[in-house]
Design a protein around this motif. Structure first.
Motif, PDB file in Angstrom:
ATOM      1  N   VAL A 121       0.834  -1.205   0.000  1.00 56.05           N
ATOM      2  CA  VAL A 121       0.000   0.000   0.000  1.00 56.05           C
ATOM      3  C   VAL A 121       0.863   1.248   0.000  1.00 56.05           C
ATOM      4  O   VAL A 121       0.525   2.266  -0.607  1.00 56.05           O
ATOM      5  CB  VAL A 121      -0.936   0.000   1.232  1.00 56.05           C
ATOM      6  CG1 VAL A 121      -1.708   1.320   1.328  1.00 56.05           C
ATOM      7  CG2 VAL A 121      -1.903  -1.169   1.168  1.00 56.05           C
ATOM      8  N   SER A 122       2.010   1.152   0.672  1.00 53.66           N
ATOM      9  CA  SER A 122       2.893   2.312   0.831  1.00 53.66           C
ATOM     10  C   SER A 122       3.875   2.480  -0.321  1.00 53.66           C
ATOM     11  O   SER A 122       4.859   3.209  -0.200  1.00 53.66           O
ATOM     12  CB  SER A 122       3.676   2.173   2.138  1.00 53.66           C
ATOM     13  OG  SER A 122       4.391   0.937   2.158  1.00 53.66           O
ATOM     14  N   ILE A 123       3.630   1.819  -1.460  1.00 52.97           N
ATOM     15  CA  ILE A 123       4.561   1.860  -2.584  1.00 52.97           C
ATOM     16  C   ILE A 123       4.816   3.300  -3.043  1.00 52.97           C
ATOM     17  O   ILE A 123       3.921   4.148  -3.043  1.00 52.97           O
ATOM     18  CB  ILE A 123       4.020   1.016  -3.757  1.00 52.97           C
ATOM     19  CG1 ILE A 123       5.131   0.726  -4.786  1.00 52.97           C
ATOM     20  CG2 ILE A 123       2.817   1.659  -4.392  1.00 52.97           C
ATOM     21  CD1 ILE A 123       6.156  -0.240  -4.329  1.00 52.97           C
ATOM     22  N   THR A 124       6.056   3.567  -3.412  1.00 47.68           N
ATOM     23  CA  THR A 124       6.445   4.871  -3.958  1.00 47.68           C
ATOM     24  C   THR A 124       7.135   4.656  -5.300  1.00 47.68           C
ATOM     25  O   THR A 124       7.377   3.529  -5.713  1.00 47.68           O
ATOM     26  CB  THR A 124       7.392   5.604  -2.998  1.00 47.68           C
ATOM     27  OG1 THR A 124       8.555   4.777  -2.778  1.00 47.68           O
ATOM     28  CG2 THR A 124       6.702   5.892  -1.670  1.00 47.68           C
ATOM     29  N   GLY A 125       7.487   5.759  -5.960  1.00 47.70           N
ATOM     30  CA  GLY A 125       8.184   5.669  -7.237  1.00 47.70           C
ATOM     31  C   GLY A 125       7.221   5.741  -8.399  1.00 47.70           C
ATOM     32  O   GLY A 125       5.998   5.822  -8.236  1.00 47.70           O
ATOM     33  N   GLU A 126       7.774   5.698  -9.591  1.00 45.68           N
ATOM     34  CA  GLU A 126       6.959   5.767 -10.797  1.00 45.68           C
ATOM     35  C   GLU A 126       7.613   4.995 -11.921  1.00 45.68           C
ATOM     36  O   GLU A 126       8.789   4.624 -11.854  1.00 45.68           O
ATOM     37  CB  GLU A 126       6.729   7.225 -11.213  1.00 45.68           C
ATOM     38  CG  GLU A 126       7.990   7.989 -11.518  1.00 45.68           C
ATOM     39  CD  GLU A 126       7.725   9.451 -11.848  1.00 45.68           C
ATOM     40  OE1 GLU A 126       8.625  10.073 -12.436  1.00 45.68           O
ATOM     41  OE2 GLU A 126       6.636   9.969 -11.528  1.00 45.68           O
ATOM     42  N   SER A 127       6.830   4.751 -12.964  1.00 40.15           N
ATOM     43  CA  SER A 127       7.272   3.993 -14.124  1.00 40.15           C
ATOM     44  C   SER A 127       7.860   2.650 -13.688  1.00 40.15           C
ATOM     45  O   SER A 127       7.231   1.911 -12.931  1.00 40.15           O
ATOM     46  CB  SER A 127       8.273   4.803 -14.958  1.00 40.15           C
ATOM     47  OG  SER A 127       8.557   4.142 -16.180  1.00 40.15           O
ATOM     48  N   GLN A 128       9.078   2.305 -14.106  1.00 42.70           N
ATOM     49  CA  GLN A 128       9.674   1.012 -13.785  1.00 42.70           C
ATOM     50  C   GLN A 128      10.195   0.926 -12.353  1.00 42.70           C
ATOM     51  O   GLN A 128      10.505  -0.162 -11.868  1.00 42.70           O
ATOM     52  CB  GLN A 128      10.805   0.707 -14.759  1.00 42.70           C
ATOM     53  CG  GLN A 128      10.357   0.493 -16.193  1.00 42.70           C
ATOM     54  CD  GLN A 128       9.574  -0.790 -16.389  1.00 42.70           C
ATOM     55  OE1 GLN A 128      10.084  -1.883 -16.151  1.00 42.70           O
ATOM     56  NE2 GLN A 128       8.322  -0.672 -16.822  1.00 42.70           N
TER      57      GLN A 128
END
Length: 260
Positions: A121-128
């Motif tokens: 749920v706490s995922i961060t970042g973008e694209s790959q």
């Protein structure tokens, strides 16, 4: 000359009589089709008890690759020792990015694979750089794992793609915190003596029950830089990728495989 004409006439009469006799000969009509004429009883299919989605049980003829308790069916790709990923109390396990990829100890050719995975749920970042991992079929061909929920990236690199080759037909991603399911039907390649494909690998993938790869031809190995290569090989393992992206690692659970 008269005798020759007479003889020719006699021959013609004989031929006409013979043809007439042949034309009058009768043969039996084909036997009338009955339902049973297109039925066969043997061999009977082997009885397989289906798995239960509610209790995460596998079909009765499946090889259970993760039973919710340990990673004894897996090993480290790097060291060939124990698979040092973290087994959790909820029956899942978490990617350990420090210890690299893991692979099955057993190897496979044609198979049906079931695997479930969850993005935090706490995922961060973008694209790959967001929940990146992968399932390598026979250790060669990557089915991409990524958080593709409201996260745009190149089409042949999102969840459900055959990485850098075939984009998914649709984006069937569930939001972070919910479990995603891959059901994979894979046909291994066969090779000619010169190492080229006699028949290339083929794969069908359902992502959360939705077809995202439909009898897709895999054109070669998964390459991060460059294009796929045809590499002659035999049976191979299932490999789970420990990707180097900085986001929080994902979890896997309920993994089983059926040899076809």
């Amino acid at each position: 000359m008269k005798n020759r004409v007479l003889n020719s006439g006699m021959i013609l009469i004989v031929l006409c009589v013979s043809a007439s006799s042949f034309a009058q000969k009768t043969y039996p009509e084909p036997e009338k089709m009955r339902p049973g004429m297109s039925e066969f009883w043997l061999p009977q299919p082997v009885i397989v008890t289906p798995g239960d989605i509610q209790t995460n049980t596998a079909p009765s003829d499946a090889i259970v690759l993760f039973n919710g308790k340990d990673l004894s069916a897996w090993e480290s790709v790097r060291t060939k020792g124990a698979a040092e990923w973290t087994v959790n109390s909820d029956g899942s396990f978490t990617v350990n990015k420090k210890h690299g990829d893991i692979q099955t100890k057993d190897v496979f050719e044609d198979f049906q694979l079931h695997i479930e995975w969850c993005v935090p749920v706490s995922i961060t970042g973008e694209s790959q750089a967001r929940g990146n991992s992968g399932v390598f079929l026979q250790g060669k061909y990557e089915l991409q794992v990524l958080d593709s929920y409201v996260n745009e990236t190149y089409a042949n690199g999102q969840a459900g793609s055959i990485y850098k080759q075939s984009r998914p037909l649709v984006n069937a991603m569930r939001k972070p915190g919910e479990w995603n399911v891959y059901d994979v039907i894979y046909t291994a390649p066969t090779f000619k003596e010169d190492g080229t494909y006699r028949t290339p690998p083929q794969v069908t993938v359902l992502h959360n029950g939705v077809v995202v790869q439909n009898n897709t031809t895999i054109i070669g190995t998964t390459e991060y830089v460059g294009f796929p290569r045809v590499e002659k090989h035999g049976a191979g393992p299932i490999v789970l990728q420990s990707h180097g992206d900085p986001s929080e690692p994902i979890r896997f659970r309920n993994i089983w495989i059926r040899k076809l």
